[in-house]
Design an enzyme around this catalytic site. Structure first.
Site, PDB file in Angstrom:
ATOM      1  CD  GLU A 135     -23.753   0.328-119.415  1.00  0.00           C
ATOM      2  OE1 GLU A 135     -23.338   1.128-120.427  1.00  0.00           O
ATOM      3  OE2 GLU A 135     -23.311   0.581-118.228  1.00  0.00           O
ATOM      4  CG  HIS A 163     -25.173   4.208-111.978  1.00  0.00           C
ATOM      5  ND1 HIS A 163     -24.195   4.445-111.262  1.00  0.00           N
ATOM      6  CD2 HIS A 163     -24.884   3.129-112.781  1.00  0.00           C
ATOM      7  CE1 HIS A 163     -23.350   3.578-111.342  1.00  0.00           C
ATOM      8  NE2 HIS A 163     -23.510   3.020-112.464  1.00  0.00           N
ATOM      9  CG  ASN A 197     -24.398  -5.036-114.553  1.00  0.00           C
ATOM     10  OD1 ASN A 197     -25.042  -5.158-113.559  1.00  0.00           O
ATOM     11  ND2 ASN A 197     -23.408  -4.021-114.685  1.00  0.00           N
ATOM     12  CD  GLU A 210     -22.311  -0.676-112.938  1.00  0.00           C
ATOM     13  OE1 GLU A 210     -22.312   0.660-113.107  1.00  0.00           O
ATOM     14  OE2 GLU A 210     -21.800  -1.609-113.693  1.00  0.00           O
ATOM     15  CG  ASP A 219     -23.611   6.172-108.438  1.00  0.00           C
ATOM     16  OD1 ASP A 219     -24.752   5.994-109.018  1.00  0.00           O
ATOM     17  OD2 ASP A 219     -22.561   6.236-108.807  1.00  0.00           O
TER      18      ASP A 219
HETATM   19  O1  G3I Z   1      -7.337   5.184-118.592  1.00  0.00           O
HETATM   20  C1  G3I Z   1      -6.954   6.557-118.733  1.00  0.00           C
HETATM   21  C2  G3I Z   1      -5.808   6.964-118.071  1.00  0.00           C
HETATM   22  O2  G3I Z   1      -4.755   6.529-118.921  1.00  0.00           O
HETATM   23  C3  G3I Z   1      -5.791   8.640-118.162  1.00  0.00           C
HETATM   24  O3  G3I Z   1      -4.767   9.081-117.372  1.00  0.00           O
HETATM   25  C4  G3I Z   1      -7.024   9.172-117.304  1.00  0.00           C
HETATM   26  C5  G3I Z   1      -7.067  10.705-117.548  1.00  0.00           C
HETATM   27  O4  G3I Z   1      -8.341  11.154-117.125  1.00  0.00           O
HETATM   28  O5  G3I Z   1      -8.081   8.672-118.086  1.00  0.00           O
HETATM   29  C6  G3I Z   1      -8.059   7.291-118.022  1.00  0.00           C
HETATM   30  O6  G3I Z   1      -9.394   6.804-118.308  1.00  0.00           O
HETATM   31  C7  G3I Z   1     -10.707   7.013-117.559  1.00  0.00           C
HETATM   32  C8  G3I Z   1     -11.050   5.852-117.085  1.00  0.00           C
HETATM   33  O7  G3I Z   1     -12.159   5.905-116.555  1.00  0.00           O
HETATM   34  C9  G3I Z   1     -10.141   5.258-116.046  1.00  0.00           C
HETATM   35  O8  G3I Z   1      -9.901   5.950-114.818  1.00  0.00           O
HETATM   36  C10 G3I Z   1     -11.639   7.491-118.622  1.00  0.00           C
HETATM   37  O9  G3I Z   1     -11.113   8.858-118.930  1.00  0.00           O
HETATM   38  C11 G3I Z   1     -12.987   7.664-117.843  1.00  0.00           C
HETATM   39  O10 G3I Z   1     -13.763   8.105-118.950  1.00  0.00           O
HETATM   40  C12 G3I Z   1     -13.147   6.419-117.264  1.00  0.00           C
HETATM   41  O11 G3I Z   1     -14.469   6.583-116.651  1.00  0.00           O
HETATM   42  C13 G3I Z   1     -15.200   5.345-116.220  1.00  0.00           C
HETATM   43  C14 G3I Z   1     -16.370   4.902-116.972  1.00  0.00           C
HETATM   44  O12 G3I Z   1     -17.013   3.781-116.477  1.00  0.00           O
HETATM   45  C15 G3I Z   1     -16.109   4.796-118.599  1.00  0.00           C
HETATM   46  O13 G3I Z   1     -17.335   4.563-119.327  1.00  0.00           O
HETATM   47  C16 G3I Z   1     -15.688   5.575-114.768  1.00  0.00           C
HETATM   48  O14 G3I Z   1     -14.252   5.393-114.088  1.00  0.00           O
HETATM   49  C17 G3I Z   1     -16.513   4.348-114.133  1.00  0.00           C
HETATM   50  O15 G3I Z   1     -16.888   4.654-112.922  1.00  0.00           O
HETATM   51  C18 G3I Z   1     -17.631   4.161-115.277  1.00  0.00           C
HETATM   52  O16 G3I Z   1     -18.318   2.954-114.774  1.00  0.00           O
HETATM   53  C19 G3I Z   1     -19.471   2.393-115.597  1.00  0.00           C
HETATM   54  C20 G3I Z   1     -19.674   0.806-115.452  1.00  0.00           C
HETATM   55  O17 G3I Z   1     -18.435   0.352-115.989  1.00  0.00           O
HETATM   56  C21 G3I Z   1     -20.600   0.636-116.255  1.00  0.00           C
HETATM   57  N1  G3I Z   1     -21.853   1.155-115.691  1.00  0.00           N
HETATM   58  C22 G3I Z   1     -21.956   2.633-115.634  1.00  0.00           C
HETATM   59  C23 G3I Z   1     -20.676   3.182-114.808  1.00  0.00           C
HETATM   60  C24 G3I Z   1     -20.678   4.596-114.602  1.00  0.00           C
HETATM   61  O18 G3I Z   1     -20.332   5.258-116.162  1.00  0.00           O
END
Ligand code: G3I
Length: 388
Positions: A189, A268, A232, A297, A299
């Site tokens: 990004e 997405h 990406n 990615e 969906d």
């Molecule tokens: O790591 C913490 C954990 O310690 C805590 O217990 C938990 C409680 O909610 O949060 C955890 O962090 C989360 C993390 O995912 C791991 O689960 C974050 O809050 C959450 O914001 C994070 O979201 C991820 C997101 O990227 C962050 O930007 C999504 O799972 C993931 O699917 C998403 O993936 C991105 C790609 O990397 C790049 N392209 C877009 C895509 C969708 O946003």
């Protein structure tokens, strides 16, 4: 130049499905039998028609006929805790991407202290199940460790030190997984959205300069010369200002002999926006540069509740991207960002939206899953040596 025509062939119970066939100014549309066909152009004739599947074959078995990797993002918490999830990942997919555990904040939560265990577990799982790993991601402005962002913000990490830290991070991570990662999303990004995309004003752009992408690619290549190196991004599926910014960047990098090997299109999609129907032409222009391409990615989200129109739209959307990939000789991988609604990131990020993956919360295949199966099963494909 070959042209392709996308023909809406009908609405089945499963939803709207598309046929892609060869087309010149005079050629007739591909004959469609059995209600659906996704036949891939061979320059005027339709090649080899594979036998129809007599059984409910997993996606990875069907994709193998195309030399295509079919992947999913993997949620490591789910992989550890949910046996049904684990067995589906193994059964359906030939590629896996870490949804979170290879991001910088996860790998190096405290400076100099690496937490390899979850990522190593995924790599090991993939090896045991004959899957390839798509590495995600080395440099991204999100999910950076706090010690890094705070250090840069308060000046305790200088620009020169940041450069060393970034170089060490890339080198350490890529070497750790050397020979085990098929391809890396080296920079994720990098461009802004809108009509005039520019490089995002990230800490990398600010302190390493605009050549940070070339540097990152060179450092990654030095650490594992066999890994394919990708850029990406989202909202790049169509030909639009953002995808064109990548196209121009890719041309420039290749001219400078920077080791760039592929472009990842996240995919997405959201049913409220137009379908990226020129995805085939978009991928094709990157292909012509000699780059691999991939949907990384995918969906398809929409506002709940589910109804038959949205279900049909979702089938068509998944299929449009998959068919764009099949039409592109070096499109090596089609990865969904989660395969079950049970673990999708979508509801947590978009109020009122969901149902974005091919299986429901009980791992039951949705029409979107059947659509992917059908396209993979029925599409004849002159591009079956893709290099996945
Ligand atoms: O790591 C913490 C954990 O310690 C805590 O217990 C938990 C409680 O909610 O949060 C955890 O962090 C989360 C993390 O995912 C791991 O689960 C974050 O809050 C959450 O914001 C994070 O979201 C991820 C997101 O990227 C962050 O930007 C999504 O799972 C993931 O699917 C998403 O993936 C991105 C790609 O990397 C790049 N392209 C877009 C895509 C969708 O946003």
């Amino acid at each position: 130049m070959r042209k392709f025509r996308i023909v809406l062939v009908g609405v089945l119970a499963a939803g709207s499905l598309y046929s892609i066939g060869p087309s010149t100014a005079t050629a007739a549309p591909t004959k469609v039998t059995g209600g659906i066909a996704a036949q891939v152009a061979t320059g005027g004739s339709v090649a080899h028609v594979p036998p129809a599947p007599s059984t409910d074959l997993p996606l990875r078995t069907l994709a193998r006929e195309h030399g295509l990797g079919i992947g999913t993002a993997v949620d490591m918490t789910a992989l550890d805790a949910d046996p049904e999830y684990r067995s589906r990942v193994a059964r359906e997919f030939s590629a896996v991407t870490a949804e979170n555990v290879m991001k910088w904040e996860s790998l190096e939560p405290a400076r100099g202290e690496y937490n390899w265990a979850p990522a190593d577990e995924l790599v090991d799982f993939a090896r045991r199940n004959g899957q390839k790993v798509h590495g995600h991601t080395l440099l991204w402005h999100n999910q950076l460790p706090a010690w890094l962002t705070q250090g840069v913000a308060d000046g305790s990490i200088s620009p020169a030190e940041l450069r060393t830290i970034v170089r060490n991070h890339i080198t350490t991570v890529v070497k750790h997984f050397r020979g085990k990662i098929r391809a890396w999303d080296v920079v994720n990004e990098a461009f802004t959205d809108g009509d005039s995309p520019v490089l995002r004003d990230t800490i990398f752009r600010q302190h390493l300069g605009p050549n940070y992408i070339a540097d990152a690619l060179r450092w990654a290549h030095a650490a594992d010369p066999s890994a394919k190196l990708f850029l990406n991004d989202y909202a790049t599926d169509n030909i639009n200002p953002k995808s064109t910014a990548y196209y121009e960047l890719a041309k420039q990098l290749l001219k400078q002999r920077v080791p760039l090997h592929g472009m990842g299109f996240q995919g997405h999609l959201d049913l409220q926006y137009p379908l990226p129907i020129d995805a085939p032409e978009n991928l094709r222009r990157f292909d012509r540069l000699g780059l691999q391409t991939a949907f990384t990615e995918v969906d398809v989200r929409f506002f709940l509740p589910v109804d038959t129109y949205k279900t049909a739209g979702q089938v068509g959307s998944f299929n449009t991207l998959l068919q764009a990939c099949l039409l592109t000789p070096r499109c090596v991988m089609f990865t969904v960002w989660g395969f079950s609604d049970k673990y999708s990131w979508v509801p947590g990020w978009f109020d009122g939206q969901g149902s974005a993956t091919p299986m429901d919360e009980n791992f039951q295949p949705k029409p979107a899953y059947r659509g992917l199966q059908q396209v993979l099963a029925v599409a004849s494909d002159p591009n079956s040596r893709r290099g996945f």
